[in-house]
Scaffold this motif. Structure first.
Motif, mmCIF file in Angstrom:
data_model
loop_
_atom_site.group_PDB
_atom_site.id
_atom_site.type_symbol
_atom_site.label_atom_id
_atom_site.label_comp_id
_atom_site.label_asym_id
_atom_site.label_seq_id
_atom_site.Cartn_x
_atom_site.Cartn_y
_atom_site.Cartn_z
ATOM 1 N N VAL A 177 0.837 -1.203 0.000
ATOM 2 C CA VAL A 177 0.000 0.000 0.000
ATOM 3 C C VAL A 177 0.868 1.248 0.000
ATOM 4 O O VAL A 177 0.606 2.209 -0.736
ATOM 5 C CB VAL A 177 -0.946 -0.002 1.218
ATOM 6 C CG1 VAL A 177 -1.676 1.336 1.339
ATOM 7 C CG2 VAL A 177 -1.953 -1.135 1.106
ATOM 8 N N SER A 178 1.913 1.240 0.815
ATOM 9 C CA SER A 178 2.818 2.394 0.887
ATOM 10 C C SER A 178 3.522 2.634 -0.444
ATOM 11 O O SER A 178 3.659 3.778 -0.885
ATOM 12 C CB SER A 178 3.854 2.173 1.990
ATOM 13 O OG SER A 178 3.231 1.934 3.228
ATOM 14 N N LEU A 179 3.969 1.553 -1.093
ATOM 15 C CA LEU A 179 4.647 1.696 -2.380
ATOM 16 C C LEU A 179 3.682 2.191 -3.461
ATOM 17 O O LEU A 179 4.045 3.033 -4.290
ATOM 18 C CB LEU A 179 5.253 0.350 -2.796
ATOM 19 C CG LEU A 179 6.411 -0.165 -1.919
ATOM 20 C CD1 LEU A 179 6.836 -1.556 -2.371
ATOM 21 C CD2 LEU A 179 7.588 0.797 -1.972
ATOM 22 N N TRP A 206 0.896 4.053 -3.063
ATOM 23 C CA TRP A 206 0.584 5.468 -2.864
ATOM 24 C C TRP A 206 1.825 6.344 -2.989
ATOM 25 O O TRP A 206 1.723 7.518 -3.353
ATOM 26 C CB TRP A 206 -0.094 5.664 -1.515
ATOM 27 C CG TRP A 206 -1.541 5.290 -1.576
ATOM 28 C CD1 TRP A 206 -2.096 4.090 -1.268
ATOM 29 C CD2 TRP A 206 -2.610 6.123 -2.035
ATOM 30 N NE1 TRP A 206 -3.448 4.119 -1.482
ATOM 31 C CE2 TRP A 206 -3.794 5.362 -1.952
ATOM 32 C CE3 TRP A 206 -2.688 7.445 -2.486
ATOM 33 C CZ2 TRP A 206 -5.044 5.865 -2.314
ATOM 34 C CZ3 TRP A 206 -3.925 7.959 -2.847
ATOM 35 C CH2 TRP A 206 -5.081 7.183 -2.765
ATOM 36 N N GLY A 207 2.992 5.778 -2.701
ATOM 37 C CA GLY A 207 4.224 6.528 -2.937
ATOM 38 C C GLY A 207 4.415 6.838 -4.412
ATOM 39 O O GLY A 207 4.852 7.937 -4.783
ATOM 40 N N MET A 208 4.061 5.869 -5.277
ATOM 41 C CA MET A 208 4.147 6.102 -6.720
ATOM 42 C C MET A 208 3.071 7.091 -7.191
ATOM 43 O O MET A 208 3.293 7.883 -8.096
ATOM 44 C CB MET A 208 4.032 4.781 -7.464
ATOM 45 C CG MET A 208 5.244 3.868 -7.310
ATOM 46 S SD MET A 208 5.168 2.391 -8.352
ATOM 47 C CE MET A 208 3.891 1.459 -7.512
ATOM 48 N N ILE A 209 1.901 7.033 -6.581
ATOM 49 C CA ILE A 209 0.839 7.975 -6.943
ATOM 50 C C ILE A 209 1.250 9.406 -6.609
ATOM 51 O O ILE A 209 1.020 10.335 -7.390
ATOM 52 C CB ILE A 209 -0.470 7.604 -6.215
ATOM 53 C CG1 ILE A 209 -1.023 6.293 -6.745
ATOM 54 C CG2 ILE A 209 -1.514 8.723 -6.367
ATOM 55 C CD1 ILE A 209 -2.228 5.777 -5.989
ATOM 56 N N TYR A 210 1.888 9.582 -5.455
ATOM 57 C CA TYR A 210 2.250 10.924 -4.990
ATOM 58 C C TYR A 210 3.618 11.393 -5.487
ATOM 59 O O TYR A 210 4.001 12.538 -5.212
ATOM 60 C CB TYR A 210 2.262 10.961 -3.459
ATOM 61 C CG TYR A 210 0.896 10.901 -2.819
ATOM 62 C CD1 TYR A 210 -0.159 11.680 -3.286
ATOM 63 C CD2 TYR A 210 0.667 10.065 -1.721
ATOM 64 C CE1 TYR A 210 -1.406 11.627 -2.684
ATOM 65 C CE2 TYR A 210 -0.579 10.009 -1.112
ATOM 66 C CZ TYR A 210 -1.611 10.795 -1.606
ATOM 67 O OH TYR A 210 -2.846 10.744 -0.997
ATOM 68 N N ASN A 211 4.346 10.540 -6.183
ATOM 69 C CA ASN A 211 5.701 10.903 -6.622
ATOM 70 C C ASN A 211 5.699 12.213 -7.395
ATOM 71 O O ASN A 211 4.853 12.448 -8.261
ATOM 72 C CB ASN A 211 6.288 9.792 -7.486
ATOM 73 C CG ASN A 211 7.754 10.024 -7.784
ATOM 74 O OD1 ASN A 211 8.102 10.734 -8.717
ATOM 75 N ND2 ASN A 211 8.622 9.430 -6.974
ATOM 76 N N ALA A 270 -4.370 7.905 1.980
ATOM 77 C CA ALA A 270 -3.891 6.529 1.814
ATOM 78 C C ALA A 270 -4.366 5.650 2.967
ATOM 79 O O ALA A 270 -4.746 4.488 2.762
ATOM 80 C CB ALA A 270 -2.367 6.513 1.728
ATOM 81 N N TYR A 271 -4.373 6.192 4.177
ATOM 82 C CA TYR A 271 -4.816 5.452 5.357
ATOM 83 C C TYR A 271 -6.300 5.104 5.274
ATOM 84 O O TYR A 271 -6.710 3.981 5.591
ATOM 85 C CB TYR A 271 -4.534 6.309 6.589
ATOM 86 C CG TYR A 271 -4.984 5.717 7.895
ATOM 87 C CD1 TYR A 271 -4.406 4.553 8.403
ATOM 88 C CD2 TYR A 271 -5.990 6.329 8.652
ATOM 89 C CE1 TYR A 271 -4.813 4.018 9.612
ATOM 90 C CE2 TYR A 271 -6.400 5.803 9.863
ATOM 91 C CZ TYR A 271 -5.819 4.662 10.332
ATOM 92 O OH TYR A 271 -6.216 4.122 11.532
ATOM 93 N N ILE A 296 7.209 3.931 5.975
ATOM 94 C CA ILE A 296 7.695 3.623 4.625
ATOM 95 C C ILE A 296 7.528 4.821 3.693
ATOM 96 O O ILE A 296 8.417 5.111 2.886
ATOM 97 C CB ILE A 296 6.962 2.393 4.058
ATOM 98 C CG1 ILE A 296 7.317 1.152 4.886
ATOM 99 C CG2 ILE A 296 7.331 2.154 2.596
ATOM 100 C CD1 ILE A 296 6.494 -0.057 4.552
ATOM 101 N N MET A 297 6.404 5.535 3.800
ATOM 102 C CA MET A 297 6.126 6.618 2.858
ATOM 103 C C MET A 297 6.928 7.877 3.156
ATOM 104 O O MET A 297 7.430 8.539 2.247
ATOM 105 C CB MET A 297 4.633 6.939 2.856
ATOM 106 C CG MET A 297 3.769 5.844 2.246
ATOM 107 S SD MET A 297 2.014 6.255 2.151
ATOM 108 C CE MET A 297 2.037 7.544 0.883
ATOM 109 N N THR A 298 7.064 8.244 4.429
ATOM 110 C CA THR A 298 7.738 9.507 4.757
ATOM 111 C C THR A 298 8.797 9.366 5.844
ATOM 112 O O THR A 298 9.643 10.250 5.979
ATOM 113 C CB THR A 298 6.712 10.557 5.221
ATOM 114 O OG1 THR A 298 6.106 10.104 6.445
ATOM 115 C CG2 THR A 298 5.634 10.781 4.172
ATOM 116 N N GLY A 299 8.730 8.282 6.642
ATOM 117 C CA GLY A 299 9.658 8.159 7.755
ATOM 118 C C GLY A 299 9.429 9.192 8.840
ATOM 119 O O GLY A 299 10.303 9.423 9.680
#
Length: 291
Positions: free
Chosen positions: A118-120, A122-127, A163-164, A234-237
């Motif tokens: 899920v993190s990966l 949404w990370g790609m969506i928000y890149n 995302a949550y 994972i997404m922001t640390g």
């Protein structure tokens, strides 16, 4: 009498394995955290008793209070976003919707996907450079709306909250759908005879009848918000500049990154206390409304 006593022993023996597991993975670690919370320990050197020093230092740390604010934000967006959205999806699927089984599976899919995936996603969506969201905004001519969604302190928590909500709303959809399907058809038929149809029936008949399920869902959502970790880690640390750091991330950074296990244990105790306080308030409010 003999049969009743034998049944009690059978029930006890059946529950014993689950009880032992629960004590081992839940109660024992909590007890150890209470013990470590009063110690100064780096995991290698001998432990030193420091009393309430860890808690005093936590309360004086501005970063901790930022993490508390972020946790409150996640909690509110979870309750306001996940519960209504899950209920709406359940109401739609409870009707005569074609392909309801397919949509039920699709809606529940984010729940069973690992938080890492899920993190990966949404990370790609928000890149910022090649993300789907900025790409779509560029296609429709809204380049001025493009931004660094996870790197902008004004938008990072909102982006994580979306995302949550997406990850967990399917769980509440299934919970509410089960509750809706337990409502007797006689009740719905009586409501129709009295002229209660559509939204009127939903708000006056359906929702009040699943009120207990709604309360349980709210309590679980609050509890879950205090345990959110992997999605944010994972997404922001916790960045940028602690803008997305919640209490679990704050605890992880101090306990495992700074090797302060006593301090991290004290934070974990505060997480437990805060969650119990909020849940107790919700339960008290719900009991007062029932009275």
């Amino acid at each position: 009498m003999h049969t009743l006593k034998g049944t009690k022993y059978a029930i006890f023996l059946g529950l014993l394995p689950a009880l032992v597991i629960y004590i081992g993975i839940a109660l024992v670690p909590i007890g150890m955290s209470f013990y470590y919370a009063f110690m100064d320990w780096d995991g290698i050197s001998p432990m030193t008793f420091v009393g309430l020093d860890n808690f005093i230092e936590i309360f004086k740390d501005d970063t901790f209070w930022v993490s508390v604010e972020n946790n409150v934000f996640i909690m509110l967006t979870g309750v306001v976003g996940q519960i209504p959205l899950g209920l709406l999806l359940a109401l739609l699927l409870n009707g005569k919707l074609k392909g309801a089984g397919f949509f039920r599976t699709v809606g529940f899919l984010p729940v069973v996907i690992s938080s890492v995936m899920v993190s990966l996603i949404w990370g790609m969506i928000y890149n910022t450079e090649y993300g789907l969201l900025n790409g779509l905004l560029g296609v429709v001519g809204l380049e001025s709306w493009q931004r660094n969604w996870l790197g902008d302190t004004s938008w990072s928590m909102i982006s994580l909250s979306i995302a949550y909500i997406w990850q967990n709303c399917g769980l509440y959809m299934v919970i509410f759908l089960a509750a809706l399907q337990n409502i007797s058809e006689e009740v719905n038929e009586a409501a129709e005879l009295d002229g209660a149809t559509g939204l009127k029936r939903t708000f006056l008949i359906t929702i009040p009848m699943i009120r207990s399920t709604l309360i349980v869902a709210v309590v679980y959502s609050i509890s879950n918000s205090f345990r959110v970790f992997d999605l944010i880690q994972i997404m922001t640390g916790g960045g940028p500049a602690h803008a997305t750091e919640v209490m679990t991330v704050y605890m992880y950074n101090n306990a495992f990154m700074n090797m302060r296990f006593g301090y991290g244990s004290a934070v974990s105790i505060l997480i437990l206390v805060f969650s119990l306080i909020v849940i107790s308030i919700v339960n008290r409010i719900s009991r007062e409304k029932d009275a």
